[in-house]
Design a protein around this motif. Structure first.
Motif, PDB file in Angstrom:
ATOM      1  N   SER A 170       0.740  -1.197   0.003  1.00  0.00           N
ATOM      2  CA  SER A 170       0.060  -0.159  -0.122  1.00  0.00           C
ATOM      3  C   SER A 170       0.791   1.330   0.045  1.00  0.00           C
ATOM      4  O   SER A 170       1.758   1.276   1.080  1.00  0.00           O
ATOM      5  CB  SER A 170      -0.840  -0.060   1.296  1.00  0.00           C
ATOM      6  OG  SER A 170      -1.698   1.176   1.248  1.00  0.00           O
ATOM      7  N   GLY A 171       0.652   2.228  -0.945  1.00  0.00           N
ATOM      8  CA  GLY A 171       1.176   3.510  -0.897  1.00  0.00           C
ATOM      9  C   GLY A 171       2.566   3.585  -1.773  1.00  0.00           C
ATOM     10  O   GLY A 171       2.796   4.473  -2.263  1.00  0.00           O
ATOM     11  N   VAL A 172       2.927   2.379  -2.073  1.00  0.00           N
ATOM     12  CA  VAL A 172       4.302   2.552  -2.804  1.00  0.00           C
ATOM     13  C   VAL A 172       3.935   2.930  -4.341  1.00  0.00           C
ATOM     14  O   VAL A 172       4.896   3.717  -4.797  1.00  0.00           O
ATOM     15  CB  VAL A 172       4.932   1.122  -2.793  1.00  0.00           C
ATOM     16  CG1 VAL A 172       6.185   0.790  -3.843  1.00  0.00           C
ATOM     17  CG2 VAL A 172       5.531   0.732  -1.375  1.00  0.00           C
ATOM     18  N   VAL A 217       4.408   6.915  -8.669  1.00  0.00           N
ATOM     19  CA  VAL A 217       3.828   7.871  -9.956  1.00  0.00           C
ATOM     20  C   VAL A 217       4.380   9.325  -9.106  1.00  0.00           C
ATOM     21  O   VAL A 217       4.716   9.984 -10.145  1.00  0.00           O
ATOM     22  CB  VAL A 217       2.308   7.854  -9.271  1.00  0.00           C
ATOM     23  CG1 VAL A 217       1.577   9.012 -10.233  1.00  0.00           C
ATOM     24  CG2 VAL A 217       1.773   6.579  -9.942  1.00  0.00           C
ATOM     25  N   GLN A 218       4.570   9.815  -8.038  1.00  0.00           N
ATOM     26  CA  GLN A 218       5.153  10.982  -7.592  1.00  0.00           C
ATOM     27  C   GLN A 218       6.587  10.926  -8.212  1.00  0.00           C
ATOM     28  O   GLN A 218       6.988  11.922  -8.685  1.00  0.00           O
ATOM     29  CB  GLN A 218       5.315  11.019  -6.120  1.00  0.00           C
ATOM     30  CG  GLN A 218       4.262  12.096  -5.500  1.00  0.00           C
ATOM     31  CD  GLN A 218       4.441  11.891  -3.990  1.00  0.00           C
ATOM     32  OE1 GLN A 218       4.221  10.947  -3.345  1.00  0.00           O
ATOM     33  NE2 GLN A 218       5.040  12.964  -3.288  1.00  0.00           N
ATOM     34  N   LEU A 219       7.267   9.903  -8.052  1.00  0.00           N
ATOM     35  CA  LEU A 219       8.891   9.781  -8.532  1.00  0.00           C
ATOM     36  C   LEU A 219       8.948  10.157  -9.790  1.00  0.00           C
ATOM     37  O   LEU A 219       9.763  10.925 -10.324  1.00  0.00           O
ATOM     38  CB  LEU A 219       9.506   8.571  -8.327  1.00  0.00           C
ATOM     39  CG  LEU A 219      10.042   8.230  -7.174  1.00  0.00           C
ATOM     40  CD1 LEU A 219      10.651   6.753  -7.352  1.00  0.00           C
ATOM     41  CD2 LEU A 219      11.520   9.252  -7.020  1.00  0.00           C
ATOM     42  N   ALA A 220       7.883   9.700 -10.695  1.00  0.00           N
ATOM     43  CA  ALA A 220       8.100   9.621 -12.134  1.00  0.00           C
ATOM     44  C   ALA A 220       7.266  10.998 -12.661  1.00  0.00           C
ATOM     45  O   ALA A 220       7.253  11.349 -13.824  1.00  0.00           O
ATOM     46  CB  ALA A 220       7.177   8.523 -12.865  1.00  0.00           C
ATOM     47  N   ASP A 266      13.927  11.770  -1.383  1.00  0.00           N
ATOM     48  CA  ASP A 266      13.267  11.531  -0.237  1.00  0.00           C
ATOM     49  C   ASP A 266      11.974  10.488  -0.513  1.00  0.00           C
ATOM     50  O   ASP A 266      11.922   9.791   0.325  1.00  0.00           O
ATOM     51  CB  ASP A 266      12.348  12.839   0.198  1.00  0.00           C
ATOM     52  CG  ASP A 266      13.220  13.774   0.977  1.00  0.00           C
ATOM     53  OD1 ASP A 266      14.537  13.226   1.273  1.00  0.00           O
ATOM     54  OD2 ASP A 266      12.843  14.763   1.017  1.00  0.00           O
ATOM     55  N   ILE A 267      11.518  10.350  -1.655  1.00  0.00           N
ATOM     56  CA  ILE A 267      10.658   9.396  -2.051  1.00  0.00           C
ATOM     57  C   ILE A 267      11.182   8.215  -1.949  1.00  0.00           C
ATOM     58  O   ILE A 267      10.455   7.014  -1.621  1.00  0.00           O
ATOM     59  CB  ILE A 267       9.913   9.858  -3.280  1.00  0.00           C
ATOM     60  CG1 ILE A 267       9.062  11.226  -3.147  1.00  0.00           C
ATOM     61  CG2 ILE A 267       9.019   8.587  -3.682  1.00  0.00           C
ATOM     62  CD1 ILE A 267       8.514  11.757  -4.819  1.00  0.00           C
TER      63      ILE A 267
END
Ligand code: ADP
Ligand code: ASP
Ligand code: MG
Length: 460
Positions: free
Chosen positions: A45-47, A52-55, A66-67
């Motif tokens: 969960s959450g990964v 998506v945020q990283l990309a 940080d991510i």
């Protein structure tokens, strides 16, 4: 058929694999059913949200570091609770290294291909970790070492190269699964990644958010499984999302048609395409809670559909596009032209209504997007021959079941329309299928509309 020869495929979603205790519950589900030979896992969960945020193009390099640390923390938290963390630690750290390389590549050259590569790492890690949890739980029951092993599903999950929402190549998946996966099932439980696949060039692809359900159904079809089990955080499919109203009730059985419509119109519990392979191959689908497996769940089967409205679905953040042209009056080819442009820009149309000189259509959001993105280029092409209006902040509410408003004496449809009369609606659609009646409402009212029609239709 005896129990021994049955083949069950079990899929566990993100919350089911969120931490070590959750993974142990899933391991017990697998160990309690000796017919489960293939396990399909989501990322913890959450990964995937982190990935998506990283990309995301807007994410700065420092934030990216940080991510990656946050992702590592989620996985290490689980690994540290294993009896023997050393069995997987090296492999998971190597996967995190590969993730770092993939991020560097994306920063150098952004592409949808590089994004899919990044999104694949969550499932890669959870498959390795869950195999070890399964092995440790099996050992406690005196079962053999090496009871389970992780398998890189990209060897068999062949898709096209449509990164972000790749289309599976059914025949190739069947052929590769029978060649590479089926022979392994007599000796070990195979833990495969959901959501990810590979195109014919060996590039990693993804099936769209929530795609692990679809992966499980596709592998079940390819292997000729008898049953696919979708283990999640709710004990079955409810009359509406139980997060919207505490009055929602789980349903014991649904037909393939009903479940497919419900998934298509936003019931997040199943990826929209999950039922397609199951219905094609007539494989029963079970949906239950890995937290409370003893509560049972919903069986989705080939069966006659019960009459009346069965459930209410909600899909938020829809976009309504209205195109108008006086030239449309008595003219042919207008719709074809509009649709050709939308298809060219890869926009998927859901609801559609027409009047004399206008067509209104809803567009769903693209994978990994919060709202639909209708490019300036697309709008300009449409504006060449019609006026265009774009409205956002809308939500699609669908009443799913087997009903026809043209049939008199349809009690649930009567209750539905009575209930709807007290809500402002932006659009109504019915007629192409007897399985749904859809409404467009303002996003801010969406949940209260669902609560109210749910209670009225089901007389609560
Ligand atoms: P997973 O991580 O296991 O794939 P999801 O979050 O994708 O789980 O799907 C489960 C969620 O689907 C539930 O927690 C629930 O809020 C939501 N949901 C939406 N509609 C329904 C429905 N009709 N019945 C049950 N759950 C639903
Ligand atoms: N991990 C992917 C997602 O979060 C796929 C899935 O969970 O089904 O969308
Ligand atoms: Mg899901």
């Amino acid at each position: 058929m005896s129990t021994q020869t049955r083949l069950h495929v079990a899929k566990f979603g993100g919350t089911s694999l969120a931490d070590h205790a959750a993974m142990q519950r899933c391991a017990n589900v697998v160990l309690n059913d000796s017919s489960i030979k293939v396990v399909v896992v989501s990322a913890s969960s959450g990964v995937t949200n982190y990935l998506v945020q990283l990309a995301n193009r807007q994410t700065e390099t420092l934030e990216q570091a940080d991510i990656i640390e946050s992702i590592k923390a989620v996985q290490l938290e689980i690994i540290n609770k294993l009896n023997d963390p050393s069995k997987v630690l090296k492999t998971v750290l190597a996967i995190l290294d590969n993730l770092q390389h993939a991020v560097t590549e994306l920063n150098n050259l952004y592409s949808n291909k590089a994004v899919d590569e990044i999104l694949s790492f969550g499932e890669q890690m959870s498959s390795v970790i869950f195999s070890q949890v399964l092995n440790e739980s099996a050992a406690l029951r005196g079962l053999s070492q090496g009871y389970a092993r992780a398998f890189d599903v990209r060897a068999v999950m062949r898709t096209d190269s449509n990164f972000g929402h790749a289309q599976p190549q059914i025949d190739e998946i069947a052929q590769l699964s029978n060649e590479l996966l089926a022979p392994l099932l007599s000796t070990q439980v195979i833990v495969a990644q959901g959501f990810i696949g590979s195109d014919k060039f060996g590039n990693t692809t993804t099936l769209g958010r929530g795609g692990s359900d679809y992966s499980a159904a596709l592998l079940s079809e390819a292997l000729g499984a008898n049953e696919v089990q979708i283990w999640t955080d709710v004990p079955g499919i409810y009359t509406t999302d139980p997060r919207i109203t505490g009055h929602a009730k789980p349903m014991l059985e649904l037909s393939f048609n009903e479940a497919a419509e419900l998934a298509t119109f936003g019931a997040k519990v199943l990826h929209p395409a999950t039922i397609l392979p199951a219905a094609r191959a007539n494989i029963d689908v079970f949906v239950g809670s890995s937290v409370n497996p003893e509560l049972g769940g919903t069986w989705i089967k080939k069966q006659p559909s019960a009459p009346g409205i069965r459930a209410i679905a909600l899909r938020e953040n829809q976009t309504l596009l209205t195109v108008s042209s006086p030239a449309m009056l008595h003219a042919s080819g207008f719709l074809a032209r509009v649709f050709a442009i939308l298809a060219k820009h890869d926009l998927s149309v859901d609801l559609i209504t027409t009047s004399e000189i206008s067509v209104a259509l809803t567009i769903d959001k693209a994978p990994n997007e919060h709202v639909a993105v209708i490019s300036e280029e697309c709008l300009a092409e449409l504006s060449d021959f019609c006026s265009v209006k774009v409205e956002t902040d809308l939500a699609l509410v669908a009443a799913i079941g087997n009903h026809s408003i043209t049939e008199t004496g349809n009690d649930s449809a009567r209750k539905l329309f009575q209930s709807l009369s007290s809500h402002p609606l932006r659009m109504i659609c019915h007629g192409a299928s007897i399985h749904n009646i859809c409404f467009l409402v303002h996003q801010r009212n969406a949940k209260s509309v669902v609560q109210s029609i749910h209670d009225d239709v089901f007389s609560l």
